[in-house]
Design a protein around this motif. Structure first.
Motif, PDB file in Angstrom:
ATOM      1  N   ASP A   1      -3.153  -5.856  -0.728  1.00  0.00           N
ATOM      2  CA  ASP A   1      -4.099  -5.421   0.292  1.00  0.00           C
ATOM      3  C   ASP A   1      -5.482  -5.639  -0.733  1.00  0.00           C
ATOM      4  O   ASP A   1      -6.361  -6.161  -0.292  1.00  0.00           O
ATOM      5  N   GLN A   2      -5.341  -5.188  -1.975  1.00  0.00           N
ATOM      6  CA  GLN A   2      -6.262  -5.017  -2.940  1.00  0.00           C
ATOM      7  C   GLN A   2      -6.423  -5.957  -3.779  1.00  0.00           C
ATOM      8  O   GLN A   2      -7.330  -6.378  -4.556  1.00  0.00           O
TER       9      GLN A   2
ATOM     10  N   ASN B   1      -1.443  -1.513  -5.924  1.00  0.00           N
ATOM     11  CA  ASN B   1      -1.437  -2.032  -4.699  1.00  0.00           C
ATOM     12  C   ASN B   1      -2.144  -3.549  -5.151  1.00  0.00           C
ATOM     13  O   ASN B   1      -3.386  -3.868  -5.244  1.00  0.00           O
TER      14      ASN B   1
ATOM     15  N   THR C   1       0.779  -1.039   0.086  1.00  0.00           N
ATOM     16  CA  THR C   1       0.133   0.156   0.024  1.00  0.00           C
ATOM     17  C   THR C   1       0.830   1.184   0.175  1.00  0.00           C
ATOM     18  O   THR C   1       1.834   1.242   0.674  1.00  0.00           O
TER      19      THR C   1
END
Ligand SMILES: Cc1cc2nc3c(=O)[nH]c(=O)nc-3n(C[C@H](O)[C@H](O)[C@H](O)COP(=O)(O)OP(=O)(O)OC[C@H]3O[C@@H](n4cnc5c(N)ncnc54)[C@H](O)[C@@H]3O)c2cc1C
Ligand code: SF4
Ligand code: SF4
Ligand code: SF4
Ligand code: SF4
Lengths: 435, 555
Positions: B100-101, B97, B71
């Motif tokens: 996390d994504q 990202n 991130t």
């Protein structure tokens, strides 16, 4: 302006160094192990926000490494201190890495080929490393080091494989220890804490029962970069554990171990670890045996409420008397007294996690003697006046922050680290006007 | 000149690589328009990974960099600084990202995760191709700090900032310095007299050549930004203006007075812990049997937090009154006697015969007022029975609650409050005493309940944080900000109304303009302007459109 000495490269020492360096003060950061990072580098997530621990720490570690005002001395200890505030002469002993830090690129080829295996400290003993190794993938500095007590060349005079495979010609068996002399204006001790070893509590079988772990071991087990890639394979047979019991205050809050105090963060990290189990597998059963639930920090009560209501973590008040192991399956049974009905009850578990006391670092005595500052009855650094002077040792110019003067969580350690930076900056300002 | 973009795809150990086919994504990245080089790294953020970025920039003559990893919240500054070291302007850097994504949310569907990683990188590359270098405005920092609140936290912060060589003004709304400590008798854990701490501190603060104290004064207005705040203070003599570089919030908290709870306010024998404190101070506690009830108004649905200090305060006061020969019961839920000092206090209390009785949140004690005393009846799970005690005095351990003007202050300073109404720090773990707004800091019980030593530690902490920009003398502010095209602006003022940071104003021509150092780059103005006169640096319409269109393409 003279530099400041910071001892200990955990989150407290890192923050103190960065605060000072950012304002333009030179800092010497002395760390005993091969990498800075401390305990926080070993944690999976952090309560109550569930931030990935290394993900938020690594940028700070790298910032220290890259900062033009910070010099990091790893595998080093402070062995001498003379003088007084504004003018301390310090001796730092740098132990040899047996690897030239200017040449090593951290490629890891040497450890791939090294034939000797040892339990990895970073993996809390659950995983293995080689005799030449990188402390962990995000280590700072990312430089290999040889464990001379394990290395075949140093113990038996054979091997030298790493030297042959190293593409950068960085291995240097002849490296000597080195003493660096520094003149600094102030000293900040941030040497952290250790975890109590629960093997002496016979009833819980730690050390004898493979599936009884400490909370720090569990942090590695549940971590994606841990020895099982975050799968909860229990140590005895690799079976994925769905039924896990936590026991609080192991070694803490009892006179028998000599650590009668509350270790402050274990109730919350147990809650965090319980939630992690539920996040991995919502159908898991998690029970936490506690005495008093310490929810005193910002956001803690809400975190526990959510662990209970949303995740279904089961909290039972009581200190279990005994753990029994099934000799065949190696599964565990926990015996405890249910005070509400007044009889002994039992719960079964695949795995038990002991939340053990935070105890003083074993080297504190030596360091305190060098610095000329007192320890308390347990061996933590002692602050003379915790109300008015919470980071002062009583010796002018020598400050403490973080868990080296009593158990503390990360934000408390960070705020205190900045406090020591302020005290060191006051010393420097006084020296400048010649007071 | 065609862009030469380098793409660095992080495996993040196994965090990404276990779910995303990284080598395949690298090959894909090489086919994207403008990409001159792509590689994978075990940890792009490690010192080795960063060196590889720098080497590749030189070797392949890269002029833009995309890192696909975690991130930007934690890692963007690091990668940007690395680019700068290799001579690439930090605004020519873009991040995708893919952890996390992507990998973390698609752990059970690696094929889709790989496809999504490609999509995210394609989008980042499309934007990167259109990035423009930018400069960061540098501003001078006024070497002076404003401390709001003259309690122990505010005074200690002020003293340290002043001792570090900067000017300080303390604004205190009461006629005297000292805050809550004024009403205290002794201080735990060492039972020092409160006045022994307070008097010398006030003396030092009021005589320090660098500290100015404004009592009976209130903050009226705050304009500006780190380094250059314009402050309006209402004093007895009118409004005074100050110019400061940094601001420290040390307004403390208040003690809850729980009207109606356990007969408080109805029966004079029911007092709060701090009222007991005052009675002890004046030596007028005349009750032989005292019951204390913990969590009176806290750890409840209405106030779902633990106030941290009330258990320790209760134990301290209980010890004080037992010394005077009284009998004390403490009814508690969980005793928050944490750490070395408070654990010692708890042990002492148990040794001295103070009775601790646990109660359950769902079965709180009941109180009946009787002529000869207050009958307290409580079920305790540890002894599995209902215990009855008739006391002459009932002491409620009530929580600290936010000060009544916390909301007003937070709006003036443009800093947030948490769900319980305390001031909310920038990051709970690693920035516990900073606000997200640069140049403003928080310490003491304004942040959350805590004891004096902990408040002082935070006060010294903010004294360091607030002095850093002053010691540096100059700060750089991000170039991500709005810019008003004066030829398109109609002067309607919509942007000025919507900006949450007061970062826009009208110039002498009646047209809008950005105050660079104040703008946080949130983009609200850009989205609202009816004339499309506002460009967001680093997030231009063209860049965002390119990213959006790339999202729709197939790999
Ligand atoms: C299982 C577990 C889970 C936890 N979970 C959380 C959590 O989720 N959230 C939270 O806020 N807190 C948590 N904590 C607490 C957290 O780990 C500590 O608050 C934090 O690590 C304290 O930082 P520190 O810098 O004071 O100490 P440390 O992290 O211990 O760092 C001290 C450093 O000093 C070095 N050192 C020691 N002695 C010397 C010497 N003589 N010379 C040079 N260097 C030396 C050490 O090698 C180490 O690198 C947890 C703790 C445990 C055990
Ligand atoms: S010389 Fe030592 S460290 Fe090197 S490979 Fe052999 S055993 Fe390992
Ligand atoms: S010592 Fe050589 S082989 Fe080992 S990590 Fe360093 S550069 Fe690589
Ligand atoms: S924090 Fe909780 S588990 Fe740890 S010692 Fe204190 S009460 Fe026991
Ligand atoms: S400190 Fe004690 S009395 Fe206060 S809210 Fe927490 S548990 Fe309740």
């Amino acid at each position: 302006m003279k530099p400041v000495l910071v001892i200990g490269g955990g989150i407290a020492g890192i923050q103190a160094s960065l605060d000072l360096a950012d304002r333009g003060t030179k800092v010497h950061l002395v760390e005993r192990t091969p990498s800075i990072g401390g305990v926080m580098a070993q944690l999976d997530k952090t309560f109550p926000t569930m931030d990935c621990s290394i993900c938020i720490l690594a940028p700070k570690m790298i910032e220290c490494y890259r900062h033009p005002n910070i010099t990091i001395h790893t595998q080093s200890e402070v062995v001498g201190l003379e003088g007084s505030v504004g003018d301390f002469n310090v001796k730092v002993l740098e132990h040899p890495r047996s690897v030239d830090s200017a040449k090593c690129t951290g490629c890891g080829l040497c450890s791939e080929k090294c034939p000797v295996k040892k339990p990895s400290t970073f993996q809390a003993g659950l995983g293995q490393r080689k005799a030449i190794y990188l402390a962990f993938p995000q280590a700072v500095p990312l430089i290999a080091t040889i464990d001379r007590e394990a290395c075949l060349w140093f113990t038996k005079g054979v091997c030298r494989t790493c030297e042959k495979v190293c593409p950068s010609k960085a291995v240097d068996y002849e490296q000597k220890e080195n003493v660096v002399e520094l003149n600094v204006s102030s000293v900040i001790a941030a040497t952290g804490f250790e975890q109590y070893n629960p093997k002496d509590i016979g009833e819980y079988g730690y050390g004898r029962y493979k599936n009884v772990l400490t909370a720090l071991e569990f942090e590695r087990l549940v971590c994606a970069s841990g020895p099982t890639g975050g799968v909860l394979n229990r140590p005895s047979d690799g079976k994925v554990s769905h039924n896990i019991v936590f026991i609080q205050c192991v070694g803490s809050r009892t006179q028998t171990t000599g650590y009668p105090y509350c270790s402050s963060s274990c109730c919350m990290y147990a809650t965090k670890e319980a939630v992690l189990i539920k996040e991995h597998e919502p159908s898991s059963h998690v029970t936490i045996f506690y005495m008093d639930l310490k929810t005193f920090g910002k956001g803690f009560q809400g975190f526990v409420d959510r662990a209970q209501s949303h995740w279904g973590v089961n909290y039972i008040r009581g200190r279990p008397g005994e753990i029994r192991e099934d000799p065949v399956t190696k599964s565990l049974t926990i015996l405890y007294e249910n005070t509400e009905v007044g009889k002994v009850e039992r719960v079964d578990a695949d795995m038990v996690v002991l939340c053990t006391a935070a105890v003083p670092h074993r080297d504190n005595g030596k360091l305190a003697a060098v610095l000329g500052v007192p320890l308390d009855g347990y061996g933590f650094f002692e602050v003379g006046d915790p109300v008015s002077a919470p980071v002062e040792t009583g010796k002018p110019g020598v400050y403490v922050c973080g868990s080296c003067h009593g158990p503390r969580d990360i934000p408390e350690s960070v705020a205190e680290a900045s406090a020591t930076a302020a005290k060191a900056a006051e010393d420097a300002a006084r020296a400048e006007v010649g007071q | 000149m065609a862009p030469r973009i380098g793409v660095f795809i992080c495996r993040c150990g196994i965090n990404i690589a276990a779910y995303v086919d990284v080598p395949k994504v690298v090959e894909y990245a090489k086919t994207l328009p403008g990409v001159a080089y792509a590689e994978e790294n075990m940890y792009t953020c490690s010192s080795d990974g960063l060196n590889k970025i720098k080497e590749a920039i030189k070797k392949h003559n890269l002029d833009r960099v995309v890192v696909a990893s975690c991130t930007p919240r934690t890692h963007e500054p690091l990668f940007q600084a690395t680019c700068e070291e290799a001579g690439v302007n930090k605004y020519l850097f873009e991040m995708a990202n893919i952890r996390d994504q992507c990998s973390w949310v698609h752990m059970r569907e690696p094929e889709k995760a790989t496809k999504k990683a490609k999509d995210l990188i394609r989008m980042a590359v499309a934007k990167a191709a259109l990035l423009e270098p930018d400069d960061e405005p540098e501003i001078d920092v006024i070497p002076s700090t404003l401390v709001i609140g003259g309690g122990v936290s505010g005074m200690r912060a002020a003293l340290s900032v002043a001792d570090q060589g900067f000017d300080v003004t303390i604004v205190e709304k009461e006629p005297a310095l000292g805050g809550k400590l004024r009403g205290f008798d002794s201080l735990f854990p060492h039972k020092q007299k409160a006045s022994e701490v307070l008097e010398p501190l006030i003396e030092k603060v009021t005589t320090h050549p660098r500290i100015r104290v404004l009592t009976e004064s209130r903050l009226k207005s705050v304009y500006g930004f780190i380094g250059n705040f314009d402050i309006g203070v209402e004093t007895g003599k009118g409004v005074e203006t100050l110019k400061v570089g940094t601001i420290i919030v040390a307004v403390g908290a208040e003690v809850l007075k729980p009207r109606g709870l356990y007969l408080y306010g109805e029966d004079p024998r029911v007092v709060t812990q701090s009222e007991l404190e005052q009675l002890l101070h004046t030596g007028s506690v005349n009750a032989e049997k005292i019951v204390m009830i913990q969590c009176s108004g806290s750890r409840s649905a209405e106030r779902p937090y633990c106030s941290r200090i009330c258990c320790n305060e209760a134990v301290k006061n209980a010890l004080n009154v037992t010394e005077k020969g009284k009998e004390v019961y403490i009814l508690y839920r969980d005793l928050q006697t944490y750490g070395i000092h408070y654990s010692r206090l708890e042990q002492e209390a148990k040794r001295k015969g103070i009775r601790f009785l646990k109660y359950q949140a769902d079965k709180p004690p009941t109180i009946t007022a009787e002529p000869n005393g207050l009958k307290v009846s409580v079920y305790s799970p540890t002894v599995n029975e209902t215990v009855e005690v008739t006391a002459n005095m009932l002491v409620l351990s009530t929580p600290l609650v936010p000060v009544s003007d916390a909301k007003e202050l937070s709006q003036m300073l443009k800093v947030p409050l948490d769900s319980n109404g305390f001031f909310m720090e920038a990051h709970v773990k690693l920035r516990p005493i900073d606000f997200a707004t640069d140049g403003i800091f928080v310490c003491g019980t304004a942040h959350s309940p805590k004891d004096i030593g902990e408040s002082v530690a935070q006060a010294l902490g903010v004294a360091s944080r607030a002095s850093i920009p002053m010691a540096k003398k100059r700060v750089r502010t991000a170039a991500i900000m709005s810019q008003v095209d004066q030829t398109r602006c109609s002067g309607c003022g919509t942007c000025i109304d919507v900006c949450p940071y007061n970062a826009l104003r009208k110039n002498e021509k009646g047209l809008a303009e950005t105050i660079a150092a104040v703008c946080k780059g949130c983009g609200v103005c850009g989205a609202t302007c009816p004339e499309k006169a506002i460009t967001m640096h680093h997030f231009t319409d063209e860049q965002i459109q390119a990213q959006g269109l790339a999202a729709l393409e197939e790999d």
